[in-house]
Design a protein around this motif. Sequence first.
Motif, PDB file in Angstrom:
ATOM      1  N   ILE A 116      43.523  40.477  59.970  1.00 34.60           N
ATOM      2  CA  ILE A 116      42.726  39.259  59.761  1.00 34.60           C
ATOM      3  C   ILE A 116      41.520  39.576  58.872  1.00 34.60           C
ATOM      4  CG2 ILE A 116      41.317  37.503  60.929  1.00 34.60           C
ATOM      5  CD1 ILE A 116      43.316  37.849  63.328  1.00 34.60           C
ATOM      6  N   LYS A 117      40.882  40.721  59.165  1.00 39.53           N
ATOM      7  CA  LYS A 117      39.726  41.109  58.343  1.00 39.53           C
ATOM      8  C   LYS A 117      40.152  41.337  56.895  1.00 39.53           C
ATOM      9  CE  LYS A 117      37.753  44.061  61.575  1.00 39.53           C
ATOM     10  NZ  LYS A 117      37.347  45.413  61.813  1.00 39.53           N
ATOM     11  N   ARG A 118      41.271  42.037  56.734  1.00 39.52           N
ATOM     12  CA  ARG A 118      41.721  42.354  55.369  1.00 39.52           C
ATOM     13  C   ARG A 118      42.069  41.099  54.578  1.00 39.52           C
ATOM     14  NH1 ARG A 118      46.112  47.242  55.455  1.00 39.52           N
ATOM     15  NH2 ARG A 118      44.874  48.788  56.544  1.00 39.52           N
ATOM     16  N   ILE A 119      42.788  40.187  55.239  1.00 40.94           N
ATOM     17  CA  ILE A 119      43.295  39.023  54.505  1.00 40.94           C
ATOM     18  C   ILE A 119      42.165  38.078  54.102  1.00 40.94           C
ATOM     19  CG2 ILE A 119      44.781  36.988  54.622  1.00 40.94           C
ATOM     20  CD1 ILE A 119      46.660  38.592  56.375  1.00 40.94           C
ATOM     21  N   THR A 120      41.214  37.880  55.021  1.00 35.21           N
ATOM     22  CA  THR A 120      40.152  36.929  54.685  1.00 35.21           C
ATOM     23  C   THR A 120      39.198  37.515  53.632  1.00 35.21           C
ATOM     24  OG1 THR A 120      38.980  37.644  56.676  1.00 35.21           O
ATOM     25  CG2 THR A 120      40.221  35.591  56.836  1.00 35.21           C
ATOM     26  N   MET A 121      39.184  38.840  53.504  1.00 35.64           N
ATOM     27  CA  MET A 121      38.339  39.487  52.480  1.00 35.64           C
ATOM     28  C   MET A 121      39.132  39.786  51.202  1.00 35.64           C
ATOM     29  SD  MET A 121      35.288  40.153  53.798  1.00 35.64           S
ATOM     30  CE  MET A 121      34.451  41.683  54.024  1.00 35.64           C
ATOM     31  N   ARG A 122      40.367  39.333  51.152  1.00 39.23           N
ATOM     32  CA  ARG A 122      41.211  39.639  49.982  1.00 39.23           C
ATOM     33  C   ARG A 122      40.901  38.680  48.835  1.00 39.23           C
ATOM     34  NH1 ARG A 122      47.473  40.411  50.904  1.00 39.23           N
ATOM     35  NH2 ARG A 122      47.496  38.264  51.628  1.00 39.23           N
ATOM     36  N   ARG A 123      40.893  39.201  47.643  1.00 37.51           N
ATOM     37  CA  ARG A 123      40.793  38.362  46.447  1.00 37.51           C
ATOM     38  C   ARG A 123      41.933  38.786  45.525  1.00 37.51           C
ATOM     39  NH1 ARG A 123      38.213  36.443  49.685  1.00 37.51           N
ATOM     40  NH2 ARG A 123      36.082  35.681  49.659  1.00 37.51           N
ATOM     41  N   SER A 124      42.538  37.801  44.861  1.00 36.63           N
ATOM     42  CA  SER A 124      43.749  38.067  44.083  1.00 36.63           C
ATOM     43  C   SER A 124      43.568  37.636  42.642  1.00 36.63           C
ATOM     44  CB  SER A 124      44.925  37.285  44.679  1.00 36.63           C
ATOM     45  OG  SER A 124      45.032  37.535  46.061  1.00 36.63           O
ATOM     46  N   CYS A 125      44.373  38.251  41.783  1.00 39.43           N
ATOM     47  CA  CYS A 125      44.345  37.861  40.373  1.00 39.43           C
ATOM     48  C   CYS A 125      45.489  36.884  40.110  1.00 39.43           C
ATOM     49  CB  CYS A 125      44.494  39.087  39.484  1.00 39.43           C
ATOM     50  SG  CYS A 125      44.598  38.615  37.748  1.00 39.43           S
ATOM     51  N   ALA A 130      47.198  41.420  40.768  1.00 39.84           N
ATOM     52  CA  ALA A 130      46.498  42.538  41.398  1.00 39.84           C
ATOM     53  C   ALA A 130      45.709  42.006  42.591  1.00 39.84           C
ATOM     54  CB  ALA A 130      45.545  43.186  40.395  1.00 39.84           C
ATOM     55  N   VAL A 131      45.527  42.854  43.615  1.00 44.77           N
ATOM     56  CA  VAL A 131      44.750  42.415  44.776  1.00 44.77           C
ATOM     57  C   VAL A 131      43.571  43.356  45.026  1.00 44.77           C
ATOM     58  CG1 VAL A 131      46.504  41.102  46.024  1.00 44.77           C
ATOM     59  CG2 VAL A 131      46.412  43.567  46.305  1.00 44.77           C
ATOM     60  N   TYR A 132      42.502  42.779  45.556  1.00 45.91           N
ATOM     61  CA  TYR A 132      41.277  43.526  45.841  1.00 45.91           C
ATOM     62  C   TYR A 132      40.808  43.186  47.250  1.00 45.91           C
ATOM     63  CZ  TYR A 132      41.335  43.960  40.789  1.00 45.91           C
ATOM     64  OH  TYR A 132      41.722  44.245  39.513  1.00 45.91           O
ATOM     65  N   HIS A 133      39.937  44.042  47.784  1.00 47.76           N
ATOM     66  CA  HIS A 133      39.267  43.749  49.048  1.00 47.76           C
ATOM     67  C   HIS A 133      37.783  43.794  48.742  1.00 47.76           C
ATOM     68  CE1 HIS A 133      37.526  44.524  53.021  1.00 47.76           C
ATOM     69  NE2 HIS A 133      38.650  44.058  53.546  1.00 47.76           N
ATOM     70  N   LEU A 134      37.054  42.783  49.213  1.00 46.52           N
ATOM     71  CA  LEU A 134      35.647  42.667  48.816  1.00 46.52           C
ATOM     72  C   LEU A 134      34.829  43.909  49.165  1.00 46.52           C
ATOM     73  CD1 LEU A 134      34.826  38.929  49.629  1.00 46.52           C
ATOM     74  CD2 LEU A 134      35.282  39.982  47.402  1.00 46.52           C
ATOM     75  N   VAL A 135      35.193  44.594  50.275  1.00 42.24           N
ATOM     76  CA  VAL A 135      34.413  45.766  50.674  1.00 42.24           C
ATOM     77  C   VAL A 135      35.130  47.076  50.341  1.00 42.24           C
ATOM     78  CG1 VAL A 135      33.340  46.965  52.632  1.00 42.24           C
ATOM     79  CG2 VAL A 135      33.342  44.449  52.545  1.00 42.24           C
ATOM     80  N   HIS A 136      36.419  47.179  50.711  1.00 43.87           N
ATOM     81  CA  HIS A 136      37.103  48.472  50.601  1.00 43.87           C
ATOM     82  C   HIS A 136      37.723  48.757  49.243  1.00 43.87           C
ATOM     83  CE1 HIS A 136      36.286  48.910  54.740  1.00 43.87           C
ATOM     84  NE2 HIS A 136      37.084  47.921  55.107  1.00 43.87           N
ATOM     85  N   ASN A 137      37.956  47.708  48.475  1.00 42.61           N
ATOM     86  CA  ASN A 137      38.594  47.931  47.164  1.00 42.61           C
ATOM     87  C   ASN A 137      38.101  46.849  46.201  1.00 42.61           C
ATOM     88  OD1 ASN A 137      40.432  48.718  45.159  1.00 42.61           O
ATOM     89  ND2 ASN A 137      42.044  47.384  45.989  1.00 42.61           N
ATOM     90  N   GLU A 151      39.720  35.706  36.128  1.00 42.58           N
ATOM     91  CA  GLU A 151      38.830  35.419  37.253  1.00 42.58           C
ATOM     92  C   GLU A 151      39.624  35.497  38.561  1.00 42.58           C
ATOM     93  OE1 GLU A 151      36.034  31.746  38.698  1.00 42.58           O
ATOM     94  OE2 GLU A 151      36.696  31.808  36.601  1.00 42.58           O
ATOM     95  N   LEU A 152      39.094  36.228  39.540  1.00 41.07           N
ATOM     96  CA  LEU A 152      39.795  36.379  40.817  1.00 41.07           C
ATOM     97  C   LEU A 152      39.637  35.113  41.662  1.00 41.07           C
ATOM     98  CD1 LEU A 152      38.707  40.043  41.678  1.00 41.07           C
ATOM     99  CD2 LEU A 152      40.817  39.270  40.561  1.00 41.07           C
ATOM    100  N   TYR A 153      40.564  34.907  42.593  1.00 43.52           N
ATOM    101  CA  TYR A 153      40.471  33.758  43.480  1.00 43.52           C
ATOM    102  C   TYR A 153      40.929  34.144  44.881  1.00 43.52           C
ATOM    103  CZ  TYR A 153      45.543  32.844  43.812  1.00 43.52           C
ATOM    104  OH  TYR A 153      46.878  32.923  44.107  1.00 43.52           O
ATOM    105  N   GLN A 154      40.600  33.265  45.854  1.00 43.50           N
ATOM    106  CA  GLN A 154      41.103  33.466  47.205  1.00 43.50           C
ATOM    107  C   GLN A 154      42.333  32.579  47.389  1.00 43.50           C
ATOM    108  OE1 GLN A 154      38.647  32.287  50.627  1.00 43.50           O
ATOM    109  NE2 GLN A 154      39.581  33.940  51.802  1.00 43.50           N
ATOM    110  N   ARG A 155      43.456  33.182  47.760  1.00 42.41           N
ATOM    111  CA  ARG A 155      44.676  32.403  47.964  1.00 42.41           C
ATOM    112  C   ARG A 155      44.445  31.315  49.015  1.00 42.41           C
ATOM    113  NH1 ARG A 155      49.288  36.876  49.039  1.00 42.41           N
ATOM    114  NH2 ARG A 155      49.841  35.285  50.555  1.00 42.41           N
ATOM    115  N   ASP A 156      45.090  30.152  48.817  1.00 48.87           N
ATOM    116  CA  ASP A 156      44.934  29.046  49.765  1.00 48.87           C
ATOM    117  C   ASP A 156      45.316  29.462  51.185  1.00 48.87           C
ATOM    118  OD1 ASP A 156      44.216  27.435  47.708  1.00 48.87           O
ATOM    119  OD2 ASP A 156      46.175  26.455  47.495  1.00 48.87           O
ATOM    120  N   ASP A 157      46.280  30.383  51.294  1.00 53.79           N
ATOM    121  CA  ASP A 157      46.755  30.762  52.628  1.00 53.79           C
ATOM    122  C   ASP A 157      46.043  32.009  53.162  1.00 53.79           C
ATOM    123  OD1 ASP A 157      47.971  32.477  50.826  1.00 53.79           O
ATOM    124  OD2 ASP A 157      49.946  32.417  51.782  1.00 53.79           O
ATOM    125  N   ASP A 158      45.008  32.468  52.486  1.00 50.62           N
ATOM    126  CA  ASP A 158      44.257  33.626  52.978  1.00 50.62           C
ATOM    127  C   ASP A 158      43.021  33.226  53.792  1.00 50.62           C
ATOM    128  OD1 ASP A 158      45.994  35.558  52.124  1.00 50.62           O
ATOM    129  OD2 ASP A 158      44.822  36.212  50.392  1.00 50.62           O
TER     130      ASP A 158
END
Length: 208
Positions: A116-125, A130-137, A151-158
């Motif tokens: 849950i932590k990973r997905i809600t902090m995920r940002r995608s291209c 490509a995928v990123y994590h706001l804190v870890h990557n 520009e990165l975005y947050q997926r609607d289902d994240d």
Amino acid sequence: MKSTIVLLGPPGSGKGTQGEKLCSEFGYVKLSTGDMLREAVKNQTELGKKAKTYMDAGALVPNDLIIGLMKEKMAAANGKVILDGFPRTLEQADALAEQMDVDIALNLDVADEELIKRITMRRSCPSCNAVYHLVHNPPKKDGVCDKCGSELYQRDDDTEATVLNRLRTYREKTMPLVGYYYAKKKLVTIDGVGSIDEIYEKVKKAIQ
Ligand code: AMP
């Protein structure tokens, strides 16, 4: 080295990230049904229009649509292939078995709280996936993809609400595949908690 790899594991377990690394280092082709569906939604194709409601609800897109989508791709794949997010049901696994032999199913094991932590902090291209994590990557520049500059975005289902449904769906529909591939002696479970590089080392060992 194994040539057909299925990436199992719940949403947020690192399938996309680890798959991407294998592609860059060893030249695998990654087929991600999630990426294909998001592309179809973006282009408002017939498939995209049908798939969107299920995706937004954190449910699975019906098997016939997914199997139809993958059939051609599987037939065209004649080298090193990574399947990311497919199969997700026993029916899909049977359809895959008719088309190609799976050499290994890698099951990335991560607890729900961490997912849950990973997905809600995920940002995608939206361009190169490509995928990123706001804190870890995090990306080098805030909000911008390192690889292609989009520009990165947050997926609607994240979002948190949808994530809980996605995890439930995973447990009900996809977890049985762990037993399915275990029975075929193809299953390798990897602890998916740790740094991306630590996990990648374990992934590489498993596919040798
Ligand atoms: P993913 O990017 O793999 O997390 O997939 C995002 C969403 O696309 C999922 O929550 C499902 O709604 C849909 N989806 C992706 N792959 C499949 C599949 N193999 N079967 C059914 N639905 C899928």
